[in-house]
Design a protein around this motif. Structure first.
Motif, short mmCIF file in Angstrom:
data_model
loop_
_atom_site.label_atom_id
_atom_site.label_comp_id
_atom_site.label_asym_id
_atom_site.label_seq_id
_atom_site.Cartn_x
_atom_site.Cartn_y
_atom_site.Cartn_z
N GLY A 38 40.41 40.61 35.34
CA GLY A 38 39.75 41.90 35.17
C GLY A 38 38.40 41.86 34.49
O GLY A 38 37.61 42.81 34.61
N ASP A 39 38.11 40.77 33.74
CA ASP A 39 36.82 40.73 33.02
C ASP A 39 36.09 39.41 33.21
O ASP A 39 35.20 39.06 32.44
CB ASP A 39 37.04 40.99 31.53
N ASP A 40 36.49 38.65 34.24
CA ASP A 40 35.83 37.38 34.58
C ASP A 40 36.01 36.31 33.50
O ASP A 40 35.12 35.52 33.21
CB ASP A 40 34.34 37.58 34.85
N ARG A 72 42.90 47.72 30.31
CA ARG A 72 44.22 48.33 30.45
C ARG A 72 44.22 49.39 31.55
O ARG A 72 45.19 49.49 32.32
CB ARG A 72 44.67 48.93 29.12
N ALA A 73 43.18 50.18 31.62
CA ALA A 73 43.11 51.20 32.66
C ALA A 73 43.12 50.56 34.04
O ALA A 73 43.81 51.02 34.96
CB ALA A 73 41.85 52.05 32.48
N ASP A 74 42.38 49.47 34.19
CA ASP A 74 42.34 48.77 35.48
C ASP A 74 43.71 48.19 35.83
O ASP A 74 44.14 48.25 36.99
CB ASP A 74 41.31 47.64 35.43
N ALA A 78 46.25 48.93 38.95
CA ALA A 78 46.75 47.86 39.82
C ALA A 78 48.27 47.85 39.89
O ALA A 78 48.85 47.77 40.99
CB ALA A 78 46.23 46.52 39.32
N TYR A 79 48.93 47.94 38.74
CA TYR A 79 50.40 47.94 38.74
C TYR A 79 50.95 49.10 39.56
O TYR A 79 52.01 48.98 40.19
CB TYR A 79 50.92 48.04 37.31
#
Length: 414
Positions: A38-40, A72-74, A78-79
């Motif tokens: 999510g953040d590389d 967390r939002a991402d 996804a979940y």
């Protein structure tokens, strides 16, 4: 939809396969989704060194998570697109705290918000000490470093990571797999590989000296073939960690990207499973090296899933993901990769295993080949659609639209 599934269910039944049993089995298999997509692989520390060991996320697609809240939002999004109940694989430099502890001073409180978040969403956690992206790892040596002071620093980090993982497992009521991977190696040809490996072994022994309850935490070790900057020698090779896992009675991690691209990693499962009780699988896709591409529903993944099912290894294998692609939507990468792992497992569960094994046992390779090829035409997609429908998650065009809409909402992050 119901008619398509009913028809598919009958076709599989004609082959002796119970689709309801396959769906129930798939629903019980958690996949550990990795936070670092999510953040590389940047983490949330206030100071860091270079990634090292060949770790590099390439690309600058908009939408990278810049803080814990965005990550967390991402992940929540996804979940919500992935059927089933799953886990989160967390690296140690993703702490959630206003403090700035160095790696040898991290404590459970720096990760407690992650535990509460996971608990509120019914997720299990897994953990990884972070032996890269730190000034004391910039030379690609940590636990095998000739400098005892640097080794001691990383041993302490490993000890604290194990304790944190155990506390996480206790809080969640689910054991946390604590996986150790170090970038240690040499760009040019070393003259004393044995000395480096003895130092690594001694450091690992010191790090794992204190027994911790297996109901809370499980130790795992992960090998690698090579990476950028360690082309000539990787101290923690496959042979090194296979022997170490056997001696210590701990989990062996096989990362699909940590071998030569032409190696069949699925073939290794039945071999190592004879010598270790548990396995950890990192699902990745190498193209030229450990390039960590999003996994596809390709032959490599299908072979891995079939081996897990046919060798009866699902109950002894922890399945996690490990890829990081910054050229595409990061949330889409999670969703595609996780669902592809599930699709591969479902296809394996839907194969006529008993008939295939019986033909092989009878040395009837003609029947085995016919069965294998004819099974490719079975309506796997209809069973997958049913699995997603029961979980109320989208497929096809609806999934594409939902992924695109979310990407638009985060694109302004830059």
């Amino acid at each position: 939809m119901a008619h398509a599934y009913d028809s598919a269910r009958q076709q599989f039944a004609d082959w002796g396969v119970d689709t309801e049993a396959a769906l129930a089995a798939l629903a019980a298999i958690p996949i550990s989704m990795h936070c670092w997509q999510g953040d590389d692989v940047k983490g949330f520390e206030r100071k860091s060194g270079t990634a090292g060991g060949g770790i590099q996320a390439t690309g600058n697609h908009p939408g990278r998570a810049r803080n814990v809240a965005e990550l967390r939002a991402d992940m929540e999004f996804a979940y919500a697109q992935i059927p089933g109940k799953h886990r989160l694989n967390l690296h140690a430099f993703y702490m959630d705290t206003d403090e700035s502890p160095d790696r040898d001073a991290i404590e459970y409180r720096h990760f407690a918000p992650w535990v509460e978040w996971a608990k509120s969403r019914g997720l299990g956690l897994d953990f990884n000490p972070t032996f890269f992206a730190h000034p004391k790892a910039d030379d690609n040596l940590t636990l095998s470093h000739p400098d005892a002071g640097i080794r001691d620093f990383w041993v302490e980090h490993g000890k604290r990571s194990r304790e944190i993982a155990a506390q996480m497992g206790a809080a969640l009521g689910s054991p946390v797999v604590n996986n150790v991977w170090v970038p240690d190696g040499s760009k040019d040809t070393p003259v004393d590989r044995m000395a480096a490996r003895r130092r690594l072994e001694a450091s690992l022994d010191a790090m794992m000296a204190t027994p911790l309850p297996k109901t809370q935490m499980r130790d795992a070790v992960e090998s690698k073939l090579f990476g950028i900057g360690v082309e000539s020698c990787t101290v923690g090779s496959h042979e090194f960690y296979l022997g170490y896992a056997i001696r210590r009675g701990i989990i062996l991690c096989l990362d699909m990207g940590h071998f030569h691209p032409t190696e069949n990693v699925a073939d290794k499962l039945s071999s190592v499973a004879l010598s270790v009780d548990e396995l950890l699988l990192h699902v990745s896709r190498p193209v030229r090296w450990d390039s960590d591409h999003v996994v596809l529903l390709n032959d490599d993944l299908l072979a891995m899933a079939q081996e897990l099912v046919f060798a009866d290894l699902l109950g002894r294998t922890h399945i996690g993901l490990d890829f990081f692609d910054a050229t595409i939507s990061r949330t889409a990468a999670w969703v595609i990769g996780t669902r592809n792992m599930q699709k591969a497992l479902l296809r394996a569960l839907l194969l006529p295993q008993a008939r295939l094994k019986a033909a092989e046992e009878a040395l009837d390779y003609t029947t085995r080949l016919i069965l294998t090829e004819e099974a490719k035409d079975l309506p796997f997609a209809a069973v997958w659609e049913e699995f997603c429908a029961r979980a109320d998650v989208p497929t096809g065009a609806a999934l594409l639209a939902r992924l695109a809409t979310y990407q638009t909402s985060v694109a302004q992050r830059g």
